[in-house]
Enzyme design. Structure first.
Site, PDB file in Angstrom:
ATOM      1  CD  GLU A 170      -2.943  -0.987   2.412  1.00 48.75           C
ATOM      2  OE1 GLU A 170      -2.675  -0.257   3.329  1.00 48.75           O
ATOM      3  OE2 GLU A 170      -3.928  -1.944   2.356  1.00 48.75           O
ATOM      4  CD  GLU A 359      -3.674  -5.983   4.148  1.00 50.64           C
ATOM      5  OE1 GLU A 359      -4.319  -5.091   4.592  1.00 50.64           O
ATOM      6  OE2 GLU A 359      -2.336  -5.574   4.034  1.00 50.64           O
TER       7      GLU A 359
END
Length: 448
Positions: A170, A359
């Site tokens: 991320e 995720e």
């Protein structure tokens, strides 16, 4: 327990079903085995930045308990395990010689995964920069890409058995939260620093791929993006334009340079304004790399409206509580259709070979009662999102895997230990693990 009509086998025999953790959130043992402080160890010492002054110094003690924890992963039916490498454990001085004790720990962890039939997915960088590098400027320093390439090279040369790598976790998250908003480590709040960090991270995700490809030619390489469908609050032109501006930062900022499109632009010239603030905003070819897969990490959509009082983006979020929609304990909207939409949207770029959901999960107010955690809302959440994932597959999206966040309750960044995402409950005083009902649901679901 009622089983869902959805079957894991419908995703195919080669599908990776896994759980994900990270070093900073799980390992603990922050000064053992030659490890140096990371930016999160230092940031957590600041007053008022972490809920209840929580610190990651012990976390879930995965460093000492990883063998038992991997047995849990196997017992719950998963075939893959995602974890990250602590840069501070492998290179305590950030950019010099490798630490033998740190290398040995990860070699043993990787070996144990394979011994149990678990495919390791290893993340190079999951937000825990060594503090010694932060002292030299960290992600805002022009030297960061040299440091990162060295780190990637050390990992590639020492862990060639790993055949699935994720370069960055991320990048939009750690650059925005850590360098613009200051609510995550290293707690910086400058536009200039944010732009430099974005620029360097965009190069790093490609550089990491190139280094891994050089030293482990037969490995599969990806990187992961936090992404959210951005929805205008109304159909007004101003709200639609505001949504596009937010989408630029949340969803487009790192994927488009990776695909060779350069940094995104919009009709208000936001990127052009950023260009003038950051003279190093260039080097498009260095930011491009042909990944084998893209990791999608999605938790919620974002609804936005125009707000002329917000500098630059002139937009703000309309909170889920104000829209009276279902939410998790974090206040995040539960919306499996939006999950489907964002996967479809990334696939439509056309240059992506495969998508992994690296995720996805939810925090709820779990309660341990008589040795049991009844977390039916989490079971319902996973069922809805997996059904949405199957719809993506039926639409023709090439899907390689799904990783639940997370194996066990852990250090959830600024939330400390208050947000529990795990399939396994952790008593932070005793480190006792208790499988939640959602963990048993996964065990039953994965019985193929």
């Amino acid at each position: 327990m009622v089983k869902s009509a959805l079957q894991a086998s419908a995703f195919g025999k080669e599908f990776h079903w896994g759980v994900a953790i990270s070093a900073a959130q799980n390992e603990g043992a922050v000064l053992e085995g030659g490890r140096s402080n990371s930016i999160w160890d230092v940031f957590a010492r600041r007053k008022g930045v972490i809920k209840k002054a929580a610190k990651p110094s012990t976390a879930c003690d995965f460093f000492h308990r990883y063998r038992d924890d991997l047995l849990l992963v196997k017992a719950l039916g998963f075939n893959s395990f995602r974890f990250s490498i602590s840069w501070s454990r492998v290179l305590p001085d950030g950019s010099g010689k490798a630490n033998p004790a740190g290398i040995a720990f990860y070699q043993e962890l990787i070996d144990e995964c394979y011994a149990l039939g678990l495919t390791p997915f290893v993340t190079l960088y999951h937000w825990d920069l060594p503090q010694v590098l932060q002292a030299e400027g960290g992600w805002e320093s022009p030297l960061i890409n040299r440091w990162f390439r060295h780190f990637a090279k050390v990992c590639a040369k020492n862990f060639p058995a790993v055949k699935h790598w994720i370069v960055l976790n991320e990048p939009s998250g750690f650059t925005t939260l850590g360098h613009l908003l200051g609510i995550h480590a290293p707690g910086r709040r400058t536009m200039d620093g944010f732009l430099k960090a974005v620029h360097h991270a965009a190069i790093a995700q490609a550089d990491g791929g190139r280094v891994l490809r050089q030293y482990i030619p037969d490995t599969k390489i990806g990187t992961s993006f936090s992404c959210s469908e951005v929805i205008p609050f109304t159909d007004s032109p101003s709200d639609i334009a505001a949504a596009k501006r937010i989408d630029l930062f949340i969803n487009r900022l790192f994927i488009e340079p990776l695909l060779g499109k350069g940094f995104p632009e919009d009709d208000r010239g936001i990127v052009q304004k950023m260009n003038r603030l950051n003279k190093s905003w260039k080097y498009a070819s260095q930011m491009q790399f042909d990944m084998d897969f893209i990791g999608i990490q999605n938790y919620f959509p974002i609804v936005v409206k125009q707000n002329p009082f917000i500098p630059l983006i002139q937009a703000s979020e309309v909170k889920p509580k104000d829209r009276k929609v279902p939410v998790t304990a974090m206040g995040w909207e539960i919306n499996a259709d939006s999950f489907q939409h964002i996967i479809r949207r990334f696939w439509k770029y056309g240059a992506i070979k495969e998508i992994m959901v690296t995720e996805n999960g939810a925090a709820f107010k779990d309660t341990l009662q008589q040795g049991r955690v009844n977390d039916q809302p989490r079971i319902d959440y996973y069922r809805q999102y997996l059904e949405a994932l199957m719809r993506c597959k039926r639409e023709g999206v090439k899907l390689g895997g799904y990783f639940a966040w997370t194996l066990m309750d852990n250090f959830e960044w600024a939330e400390g230990y208050e947000a529990r995402f795990g399939l396994v409950h952790v008593d932070l005083k005793t480190q006792l693990r208790t499988v939640k009902d959602s963990g048993f649901w996964w065990r039953d679901f994965l019985k193929i």
